[in-house]
Design an enzyme around this catalytic site. Structure first.
Site, PDB file in Angstrom:
ATOM      1  N   GLU A   1       0.700  -1.233   0.104  1.00 52.79           N
ATOM      2  CA  GLU A   1      -0.107  -0.155  -0.222  1.00 52.79           C
ATOM      3  C   GLU A   1       0.919   1.010   0.146  1.00 52.79           C
ATOM      4  O   GLU A   1       2.033   1.154   0.457  1.00 52.79           O
ATOM      5  CB  GLU A   1      -0.950   0.073   1.208  1.00 52.79           C
ATOM      6  CG  GLU A   1      -1.834   1.139   1.286  1.00 52.79           C
ATOM      7  CD  GLU A   1      -2.759   1.497   0.263  1.00 52.79           C
ATOM      8  OE1 GLU A   1      -2.346   1.368  -0.778  1.00 52.79           O
ATOM      9  OE2 GLU A   1      -3.910   1.617   0.889  1.00 52.79           O
ATOM     10  N   ASP A   2       0.250   2.370  -0.622  1.00 50.14           N
ATOM     11  CA  ASP A   2       1.162   3.666  -0.530  1.00 50.14           C
ATOM     12  C   ASP A   2       1.219   4.294   0.794  1.00 50.14           C
ATOM     13  O   ASP A   2       2.241   4.550   1.361  1.00 50.14           O
ATOM     14  CB  ASP A   2       0.531   4.609  -1.455  1.00 50.14           C
ATOM     15  CG  ASP A   2      -1.104   4.840  -1.599  1.00 50.14           C
ATOM     16  OD1 ASP A   2      -1.842   4.060  -0.591  1.00 50.14           O
ATOM     17  OD2 ASP A   2      -1.419   5.680  -2.283  1.00 50.14           O
TER      18      ASP A   2
ATOM     19  N   ASP B   1      -3.841   5.722   6.602  1.00 47.30           N
ATOM     20  CA  ASP B   1      -4.171   6.978   7.022  1.00 47.30           C
ATOM     21  C   ASP B   1      -5.280   6.686   8.190  1.00 47.30           C
ATOM     22  O   ASP B   1      -4.848   6.166   9.095  1.00 47.30           O
ATOM     23  CB  ASP B   1      -4.928   7.848   6.003  1.00 47.30           C
ATOM     24  CG  ASP B   1      -5.392   9.460   6.223  1.00 47.30           C
ATOM     25  OD1 ASP B   1      -4.605   9.916   6.797  1.00 47.30           O
ATOM     26  OD2 ASP B   1      -6.474   9.591   6.112  1.00 47.30           O
TER      27      ASP B   1
ATOM     28  N   ARG C   1       1.968  11.828  -9.380  1.00 47.95           N
ATOM     29  CA  ARG C   1       2.189  10.562  -9.264  1.00 47.95           C
ATOM     30  C   ARG C   1       3.858  10.118  -9.609  1.00 47.95           C
ATOM     31  O   ARG C   1       4.621   9.274  -9.064  1.00 47.95           O
ATOM     32  CB  ARG C   1       1.386   9.611  -9.962  1.00 47.95           C
ATOM     33  CG  ARG C   1       0.072   9.586  -9.507  1.00 47.95           C
ATOM     34  CD  ARG C   1      -0.738   8.269  -9.832  1.00 47.95           C
ATOM     35  NE  ARG C   1      -2.187   8.557  -9.776  1.00 47.95           N
ATOM     36  CZ  ARG C   1      -3.001   8.088  -8.848  1.00 47.95           C
ATOM     37  NH1 ARG C   1      -2.246   7.639  -7.836  1.00 47.95           N
ATOM     38  NH2 ARG C   1      -4.186   8.322  -8.824  1.00 47.95           N
TER      39      ARG C   1
ATOM     40  N   PHE D   1      -0.668  15.989   3.890  1.00 47.02           N
ATOM     41  CA  PHE D   1      -1.002  15.768   2.722  1.00 47.02           C
ATOM     42  C   PHE D   1       0.162  15.316   1.698  1.00 47.02           C
ATOM     43  O   PHE D   1       0.976  16.421   1.280  1.00 47.02           O
ATOM     44  CB  PHE D   1      -2.005  16.715   1.977  1.00 47.02           C
ATOM     45  CG  PHE D   1      -2.681  15.758   0.913  1.00 47.02           C
ATOM     46  CD1 PHE D   1      -3.902  14.896   1.222  1.00 47.02           C
ATOM     47  CD2 PHE D   1      -2.482  15.862  -0.282  1.00 47.02           C
ATOM     48  CE1 PHE D   1      -4.498  14.311   0.385  1.00 47.02           C
ATOM     49  CE2 PHE D   1      -3.085  15.392  -1.337  1.00 47.02           C
ATOM     50  CZ  PHE D   1      -4.013  14.415  -1.243  1.00 47.02           C
TER      51      PHE D   1
HETATM   52  P1  5GP Z   1      -7.244   5.186   4.714  1.00 45.64           P
HETATM   53  O1  5GP Z   1      -8.649   4.265   4.518  1.00 45.64           O
HETATM   54  O2  5GP Z   1      -6.371   4.627   5.588  1.00 45.64           O
HETATM   55  O3  5GP Z   1      -7.905   6.629   5.232  1.00 45.64           O
HETATM   56  O4  5GP Z   1      -6.828   5.708   3.344  1.00 45.64           O
HETATM   57  C1  5GP Z   1      -5.865   5.496   2.968  1.00 45.64           C
HETATM   58  C2  5GP Z   1      -5.765   6.053   1.295  1.00 45.64           C
HETATM   59  O5  5GP Z   1      -6.133   7.299   1.343  1.00 45.64           O
HETATM   60  C3  5GP Z   1      -4.223   5.768   0.774  1.00 45.64           C
HETATM   61  O6  5GP Z   1      -4.022   4.523   0.309  1.00 45.64           O
HETATM   62  C4  5GP Z   1      -4.344   7.008  -0.223  1.00 45.64           C
HETATM   63  O7  5GP Z   1      -4.977   6.581  -1.211  1.00 45.64           O
HETATM   64  C5  5GP Z   1      -5.243   7.898   0.592  1.00 45.64           C
HETATM   65  N1  5GP Z   1      -4.335   9.015   1.195  1.00 45.64           N
HETATM   66  C6  5GP Z   1      -4.209   9.013   2.723  1.00 45.64           C
HETATM   67  N2  5GP Z   1      -3.336  10.089   2.853  1.00 45.64           N
HETATM   68  C7  5GP Z   1      -3.085  10.723   1.857  1.00 45.64           C
HETATM   69  C8  5GP Z   1      -2.230  11.848   1.538  1.00 45.64           C
HETATM   70  O8  5GP Z   1      -1.572  12.263   2.288  1.00 45.64           O
HETATM   71  N3  5GP Z   1      -1.908  12.133   0.204  1.00 45.64           N
HETATM   72  C9  5GP Z   1      -2.836  11.329  -0.707  1.00 45.64           C
HETATM   73  N4  5GP Z   1      -2.433  11.747  -1.947  1.00 45.64           N
HETATM   74  N5  5GP Z   1      -3.330  10.475  -0.629  1.00 45.64           N
HETATM   75  C10 5GP Z   1      -3.646   9.919   0.688  1.00 45.64           C
HETATM   76 MG    MG Z   2      -5.623   9.328  -4.628  1.00 46.17          MG
HETATM   77 MG    MG Z   3      -3.837   3.691  -1.481  1.00 47.11          MG
END
Ligand code: 5GP
Ligand code: MG
Ligand code: MG
Length: 178
Positions: free
Chosen positions: A99-100, A103, A165, A152
């Site tokens: 995963e990237d 959050d 990206r 962010f």
């Molecule tokens: P979660 O379900 O954990 O809240 O969301 C995870 C996803 O939200 C990540 O895989 C990503 O796609 C997006 N996300 C969370 N934080 C960031 C951020 O700082 N920048 C961006 N571009 N996407 C984020």
């Molecule tokens: Mg996105």
């Molecule tokens: Mg993601």
């Protein structure tokens, strides 16, 4: 919105950290005896996956799925849906989710639940970035590249409204007053 992107984690630091993660992963799965499959979550993980998988010396498959999370804005969406499923069966395999960024944790909780129903041998999670202060549901993470503050971020596969990206580093978005 007017903004700039500042370097947060340099290209060099990202590369070095991915090599360390790969070493840990290689040690862990070397003698598993099961098939290993890396499951990347599109689109944000694609560059991390490309770098990570080339440093994994254990034989493995690479597969991808798409779960909806963020739209084109900076706000989160808790209603996680699978938009594109895996192409291959994972039954009996060791699954490593790639995963990237984690959050709130909602996306990964949902993805884990869905994959668990398919009876893999194991499921582990590897994320390039983690924002622990944002967590709303607990997610066990096995491999973390970097824990970061609540900023962010973009680059290294991660977008802001589909931009940035391609940046070879992790940057943070700084909004400017009009
Ligand atoms: P979660 O379900 O954990 O809240 O969301 C995870 C996803 O939200 C990540 O895989 C990503 O796609 C997006 N996300 C969370 N934080 C960031 C951020 O700082 N920048 C961006 N571009 N996407 C984020
Ligand atoms: Mg996105
Ligand atoms: Mg993601």
């Amino acid at each position: 919105m007017k903004h700039i992107v500042e370097v947060m984690i340099s290209e060099q630091d990202v590369k070095a950290r991915i090599a360390e993660l790969a070493t840990q992963i290689n040690q862990h799965y070397r003698d598993s005896g099961k098939e290993l499959v890396l499951v990347g979550l599109l689109r944000g993980s694609f560059i991390f996956m490309a770098d990570l998988c080339r440093m994994i010396t254990v034989n493995h498959e690479v597969d991808f799925m798409t779960a909806s999370s963020y739209g084109s804005s900076m706000s989160s969406n808790r209603d996680v849906k699978i938009l594109k499923d895996l192409d291959e069966d994972i039954r009996g395999k060791d699954v490593l989710i790639v995963e990237d960024i984690i959050d709130t944790g909602y996306t990964l909780t949902k993805v884990r639940e869905i994959l668990q129903l398919r009876e893999p041998n194991s499921i582990a999670l590897c994320t390039l970035l983690d924002k622990p202060s944002r967590r709303e549901v607990p997610v066990p993470i096995d491999y973390i590249g970097f824990s970061i503050e609540d900023e962010f971020v973009v680059g290294y596969g991660i977008d802001y409204a589909q931009r940035y990206r391609h940046l070879p580093y992790v940057g943070k978005v700084v909004l400017l007053d009009e």
